[in-house]
Scaffold this motif. Structure first.
Motif, PDB file in Angstrom:
ATOM      1  N   LYS A 166       0.794  -1.322  -0.153  1.00 36.08           N
ATOM      2  CA  LYS A 166       0.164  -0.060   0.085  1.00 36.08           C
ATOM      3  C   LYS A 166       0.737   1.267   0.104  1.00 36.08           C
ATOM      4  O   LYS A 166       0.582   2.293  -0.602  1.00 36.08           O
ATOM      5  N   VAL A 177       1.226   7.743  -7.358  1.00 33.39           N
ATOM      6  CA  VAL A 177       0.375   6.867  -6.592  1.00 33.39           C
ATOM      7  C   VAL A 177       0.144   5.930  -7.775  1.00 33.39           C
ATOM      8  O   VAL A 177      -0.284   6.348  -9.001  1.00 33.39           O
ATOM      9  N   GLY A 233      -4.581   1.169  -4.891  1.00 32.00           N
ATOM     10  CA  GLY A 233      -3.422   2.051  -5.278  1.00 32.00           C
ATOM     11  C   GLY A 233      -2.186   1.818  -4.257  1.00 32.00           C
ATOM     12  O   GLY A 233      -2.319   1.306  -3.220  1.00 32.00           O
ATOM     13  N   THR A 234      -1.049   2.061  -4.762  1.00 36.15           N
ATOM     14  CA  THR A 234       0.109   1.812  -4.005  1.00 36.15           C
ATOM     15  C   THR A 234       0.899   3.418  -4.005  1.00 36.15           C
ATOM     16  O   THR A 234       1.071   3.821  -5.400  1.00 36.15           O
ATOM     17  N   ARG A 235       1.093   3.954  -2.868  1.00 40.23           N
ATOM     18  CA  ARG A 235       1.684   5.167  -2.885  1.00 40.23           C
ATOM     19  C   ARG A 235       3.514   5.132  -2.534  1.00 40.23           C
ATOM     20  O   ARG A 235       3.559   4.354  -1.658  1.00 40.23           O
TER      21      ARG A 235
END
Lengths: 111, 114
Positions: free
Chosen positions: A9, A88, A105-107
């Motif tokens: 994440k 993101v 999503g991946t920040r």
């Protein structure tokens, strides 16, 4: 039915490090996509795939690589991370005629 | 290549009022799909509504409806009886019938005032 899952994440990388963003879908979709979204901006397509073994570049592929060995998985590889890759990242999947289903999503921060 | 333009970077609406978000697109294709997605502060992208270009009738989903003008290549989203939970970024998207990828607009940030 989990839909589209992404890991991790959150991630902080140092300049020059590499990492893989994981994406898995359980809807048996042929199409899968990777987007990046910079703050306050829209989605830019990095890579997409129309089926296992087939990938193609999107608008902003430089600095990234993908593979699609199975229908379910579509990992995104960042080589030699740069601050410009702070963003993101969204993975999505779809069937041939439907809307896209997005992961959470991946920040990613590169410092 | 197709392009999608959302000319309103930001819009605001009073709670319970109606707001319309604009979207225009450019294509030489005769059949395609159009979508509106919502991205709330949680960042999760959610489908709001879809329209098949071959259908004359405008799509409707509860308080959300579209005005699809094929000749004008316009696809606006109307939100009726706006609620605080409608506050989000809204993206218009185009998808070719037989192509894998979609083209997204740059988004419109909608603020709902109580």
């Amino acid at each position: 039915n989990a839909g589209v899952t992404q890991t991790p994440k959150f991630r902080i990388l140092k300049i020059g490090q590499s990492m893989t963003l994981q994406c898995t879908q359980d809807m048996n979709h042929n199409y899968m996509y990777w987007y990046r979204q910079d703050p306050g901006m829209g989605l830019k397509l990095i890579y997409y795939s129309v089926g296992a073994g087939i990938t193609d570049k999107g608008e902003v592929p430089n600095g990234y690589n993908v593979s699609r060995s199975t229908t379910e998985d579509f990992p995104l590889r960042l080589e030699l991370a740069a601050p410009s890759q702070t963003s993101v990242y969204f993975c999505a999947s779809s069937s041939s005629r439907d809307e896209q289903y997005f992961g959470p999503g991946t920040r990613l921060t590169v410092t | 290549a197709q392009t999608v333009t959302q000319s309103q970077p930001e819009m605001s609406v009073q709670e319970a009022e109606t707001v319309t978000l604009s979207c225009t697109y450019d294509t030489s294709e005769s059949d395609y799909y159009l979508f509106w997605y919502k991205q709330p502060p949680s960042r999760q992208m959610i489908l709001v509504i879809r329209q098949e270009a071959y259908k004359q009738q405008n799509a409707t989903e509860n308080r959300f409806s579209v005005n699809f003008q094929k000749a004008a290549k316009s696809f606006s989203l109307k939100i009726s009886d706006s609620q605080l939970g409608d506050a989000a970024m809204y993206f218009c998207a185009y998808r070719s019938l037989n192509a894998g990828k979609s083209t997204f607009g740059d988004g419109t940030t909608l603020t709902v005032k109580p």
